[in-house]
Design a protein around this motif. Structure first.
Motif, short mmCIF file in Angstrom:
data_model
loop_
_atom_site.label_atom_id
_atom_site.label_comp_id
_atom_site.label_asym_id
_atom_site.label_seq_id
_atom_site.Cartn_x
_atom_site.Cartn_y
_atom_site.Cartn_z
N PHE A 171 0.85 -1.19 0.00
CA PHE A 171 0.00 0.00 0.00
C PHE A 171 0.89 1.24 0.00
CE2 PHE A 171 -3.49 2.75 1.55
CZ PHE A 171 -4.53 2.26 0.78
N GLU A 172 1.32 1.67 -1.20
CA GLU A 172 2.31 2.75 -1.28
C GLU A 172 2.49 3.21 -2.72
OE1 GLU A 172 5.66 0.75 0.34
OE2 GLU A 172 6.14 -0.30 -1.50
N LEU A 173 3.07 4.40 -2.86
CA LEU A 173 3.60 4.87 -4.13
C LEU A 173 5.11 4.75 -4.06
CD1 LEU A 173 1.52 8.09 -4.91
CD2 LEU A 173 1.34 5.86 -6.01
N SER A 174 5.71 4.22 -5.08
CA SER A 174 7.12 3.81 -5.00
C SER A 174 8.08 4.96 -4.77
CB SER A 174 7.51 3.06 -6.27
OG SER A 174 7.33 3.89 -7.42
N THR A 175 7.72 6.18 -5.10
CA THR A 175 8.67 7.29 -4.98
C THR A 175 8.48 8.11 -3.71
OG1 THR A 175 7.19 8.69 -6.28
CG2 THR A 175 8.92 7.48 -7.47
N TYR A 176 7.59 7.68 -2.81
CA TYR A 176 7.28 8.46 -1.62
C TYR A 176 7.70 7.71 -0.36
CZ TYR A 176 4.47 11.58 -4.51
OH TYR A 176 4.04 12.47 -5.46
N ASP A 177 7.97 8.47 0.72
CA ASP A 177 8.24 7.89 2.03
C ASP A 177 6.94 7.84 2.83
OD1 ASP A 177 10.83 7.83 1.26
OD2 ASP A 177 11.62 8.97 2.95
N TYR A 178 6.62 6.65 3.34
CA TYR A 178 5.42 6.48 4.14
C TYR A 178 5.71 5.62 5.36
CZ TYR A 178 2.61 7.78 0.00
OH TYR A 178 2.06 8.42 -1.07
N LYS A 179 5.15 5.98 6.51
CA LYS A 179 4.91 4.99 7.53
C LYS A 179 3.65 4.22 7.12
CE LYS A 179 7.64 7.98 9.70
NZ LYS A 179 8.22 9.14 8.99
N TRP A 180 3.46 3.07 7.69
CA TRP A 180 2.18 2.39 7.53
C TRP A 180 1.32 2.54 8.78
CZ3 TRP A 180 2.94 -2.87 4.48
CH2 TRP A 180 3.08 -2.57 3.12
N VAL A 181 1.94 2.52 9.94
CA VAL A 181 1.22 2.69 11.20
C VAL A 181 1.98 3.71 12.04
CG1 VAL A 181 0.36 1.60 13.30
CG2 VAL A 181 0.35 0.32 11.14
N SER A 182 1.26 4.74 12.53
CA SER A 182 1.84 5.73 13.42
C SER A 182 1.05 5.74 14.73
CB SER A 182 1.79 7.13 12.80
OG SER A 182 2.70 7.26 11.74
N LEU A 183 1.79 5.70 15.83
CA LEU A 183 1.15 5.67 17.14
C LEU A 183 1.61 6.87 17.97
CD1 LEU A 183 1.63 1.90 18.10
CD2 LEU A 183 -0.24 2.94 16.82
N THR A 184 0.67 7.69 18.41
CA THR A 184 0.91 8.63 19.48
C THR A 184 -0.06 8.26 20.60
OG1 THR A 184 -0.66 10.26 18.63
CG2 THR A 184 1.60 10.43 17.87
#
Length: 658
Positions: free
Chosen positions: A341-354
């Motif tokens: 679940f992503e675009l290949s040229t972008y930086d993503y977390k998949w899960v972020s917890l605060t």
């Protein structure tokens, strides 16, 4: 229609954000007034509420906020950066107290306000007894001394002054000296006694701990028959889903239940909170039959919300914080599947917890290739998080070719690493996750990594910043792949216990079955937060390392060697390689009851070319035959690790996947 709904979603979020920034007044008629604050009022109110606790007695790093939830920006300056930096890092003098003025500049739009605070950084006491007393005064074992999980870290090192701690328990049937907690259906009480020791001074502190019952543990799976559900809201398309979650008000006990199908371009902001007795639910009626596609994400800005049974595929997140972001307290993300679940040229977390006390369990995360840690625990201040991450599958995180920022999991950042997170990571399967050298990057104190299986992962579990982490009962099946390893560490008080590491393969000075690094500071002193803090007071106990090119590596790369490292009861068997590599010899290295079988005790790949074999090594060149057990690992009946479980996708991950 999608564009109209997107506008509605944005307006709903805007209303929520504005509501968070309003001032509550009490008019004459007793009715609440929700008039929004002007920029000037907002900034002044925020400035007036700023404070620095214990300003006259600063002994450790302090929290200096950079912004607020109302998006007021705060920039700090200091009159004495050697004592306190603008980031809140504290360096104490050995000769005198240090007076510091900290100035906060607050801004929102063109409105600016300033506040100054006079603080006093206490000198390090000259007497050892006073240093130990300070450590006792500062010490906190656990939140409210109430434990509701099956493991508790009994820390070996204090947060300040380099004081060592030893423990006794009034009842080892409730909490034993390894920190195992034996819960029942009734609450129990036990007294733990810590002996705080430095040089010839030893002082004690008693702590009464309440152990919670098992009665309130959450159910394993989320279904329509969950007794905590009070109202069921069935949705069958994107429009109905957005209306239920964003436009309508959700109440405790409401369950938004998705009928089978694809839901495209979903951006959900859930801002309504449930309760402990009646959470708010969002889940697929039939696990595996609901797919979220397109540019989509779920952002929970609320407490007690459970998201379950969904598939995220054929799309990508709308922001770099990821597919799901849990921003309140006591939320749960369970039995979901995120794949490619992503675009290949972008930086993503998949899960972020605060926030605090979230559960991430029984999910399958498959096929990440972009930058950004897959699962990130954000630590935005000095408080603890208490998240529980368990029974998930993480697999197929592509190798980034040495780039930084591709961790499968990151716990915290260096900024707040000298405080404790109490995050528990257990019973997960990591398979072919090779983004970078740090599979799990721990940047906080008292993080627990136990009972996990790592299979063919190019990287290591790394205690990068923070004290008193526990790494135990894990299985590392490296498969002889280049640059594989097990565990590496900086900073103090860590316990590396009862792990199994097989066929780790590296000649690097940063990778091995177990790596105890050197550091840039002396033991017990502080340094720049993001540098390599020296490991000291480390226990490496009852581990088994077999067929590995570098079984244990000491003190690679940095200036000061590790100190007070104890190897006790470990088993090393390698028919092709030497056992231990020294780039420096740790100060006060203790070996007791180990059993080492290798071509040589000393691996001369390292800087050290000659060393006497200590008696506690029990070294031999006669290699025993270890037969794989039913789980395929080579455990010995009496030496090294015992009673380990090798996880597969059959006992971790989303329960509806093959």
């Amino acid at each position: 229609m999608k564009k109209i709904l997107s506008v509605i979603c944005a307006l709903a979020l805007l209303v929520t954000l504005v509501a968070c920034g309003t001032d509550t007044k009490e008019p004459d008629d007793g009715q609440m007034n929700h008039e929004p604050l002007t920029n000037f009022e907002l900034v002044k109110k925020t400035a007036d509420e700023l404070s620095i606790p214990n300003a006259e007695e600063i002994r450790k790093n302090i929290y200096l906020p950079k912004s607020t939830k109302d998006e007021v920006m705060i920039v700090w300056t200091t009159s004495n950066a050697k004592a306190i930096t603008p980031e809140g890092y504290v360096t104490r003098s050995t000769t005198s107290d240090q007076a510091v003025t900290l100035t906060a500049t607050l801004s929102f739009g063109s409105t600016v306000e300033r506040r100054s605070f006079d603080v006093n950084v206490k000198q390090i006491p000259s007497s050892i007894e006073a240093q130990v007393q300070e450590s006792i005064q500062d010490f906190i074992l656990y939140e409210n001394n109430y434990v509701d999980r099956d493991i508790l870290i009994l820390p070996r090192t204090s947060d300040i002054n380099g004081v060592y701690i030893e423990w006794q328990s009034s009842n080892t049937g409730i909490i034993d000296l390894d920190g195992n907690v034996y819960r029942t259906q009734e609450e129990q009480k036990v007294t733990l006694t810590g002996s705080f020791i430095k040089e010839d001074v030893k002082l004690e502190k008693e702590i009464e701990v309440t152990v919670g019952s098992t009665v309130d543990d959450e159910p394993e799976l989320i279904t329509e028959s969950d007794p905590r559900i009070l109202n069921k809201i069935y949705v069958k398309n994107t429009e109905e889903l957005l209306k239920a979650c964003v436009i309508d008000d959700l109440k405790p006990g409401d369950a938004v239940i998705l009928e089978d199908g694809k839901y495209d371009e979903i951006t959900l902001y859930i801002t309504d909170s449930g309760t402990f007795e009646h959470p708010i639910f969002l889940f697929a009626k039939n696990p595996g039959k609901v797919t979220i596609t397109g540019e989509s994400r779920v952002d929970v800005v609320a407490d007690y919300v459970t998201v379950a049974n969904l598939t995220f595929q054929e799309g990508y997140p709308t922001t770099d914080s990821g597919v799901v972001s849990l921003n309140g307290d006591y939320c749960r993300f369970t039995n979901n599947h995120i794949k490619n679940f992503e675009l290949s040229t972008y930086d993503y977390k998949w899960v972020s917890l605060t926030g605090t006390h979230h559960s991430i369990d029984r999910n399958t995360f498959d096929g990440k290739s972009t930058g950004g840690s897959l699962l990130t625990v954000w630590r935005n201040d000095l408080s603890s998080q208490y998240h529980h991450i368990y029974k998930n599958v993480f697999k197929n995180f592509a190798d980034a070719g040495g780039a930084n920022g591709y961790e499968t999991m990151r716990i915290g950042t260096s900024t707040y690493s000298q405080t404790d997170s109490h995050v528990l990571i257990e019973d997960n399967l990591f398979e072919k996750v090779s983004g970078e050298i740090e599979i799990i990057s721990i940047k906080s104190g008292r993080t627990i990594v136990r009972g996990n299986t790592f299979k063919e992962c190019v990287g290591l579990v790394t205690c990068r910043h923070g004290k008193n982490d526990l790494i135990e009962n894990n299985v590392f099946l490296c498969g002889g792949i280049n640059d594989t390893g097990g565990i590496r560490m900086y900073d103090s008080g860590h316990i590396i216990r009862n792990n199994y590491i097989e066929n780790a393969n590296s000649s690097s000075n940063t990778r091995a079955g177990i790596v105890v690094h050197s550091g840039v500071n002396e033991a017990g002193t502080t340094t720049t937060m993001n540098l390599q803090w020296i490991p000291f007071n480390i226990l490496i106990q009852n581990n088994t390392i077999v067929d590995s090119r570098q079984s244990i590596l000491f003190c690679g790369k940095y200036t000061y060697p590790a100190k007070d490292v104890q190897l006790d009861g470990n088993l090393i068997v390698t028919a092709e390689w030497a056992a231990i590599r020294f780039d420096k010899v740790p100060e006060n290295l203790s070996l007791t009851e180990n059993h080492i079988f290798a071509t040589a005790y000393l691996d001369t790949t390292g800087v050290v070319k000659e060393i006497d074999v200590p008696a506690g090594a029990n070294f031999s060149t006669e290699i025993p035959t270890l037969t794989p057990n039913a789980a395929g690992i080579k455990l010995h009946d009496t030496m090294g690790a015992k009673n380990l479980v090798v996880l597969t996708s059959g006992n971790a991950g989303a329960n509806w996947l093959e």
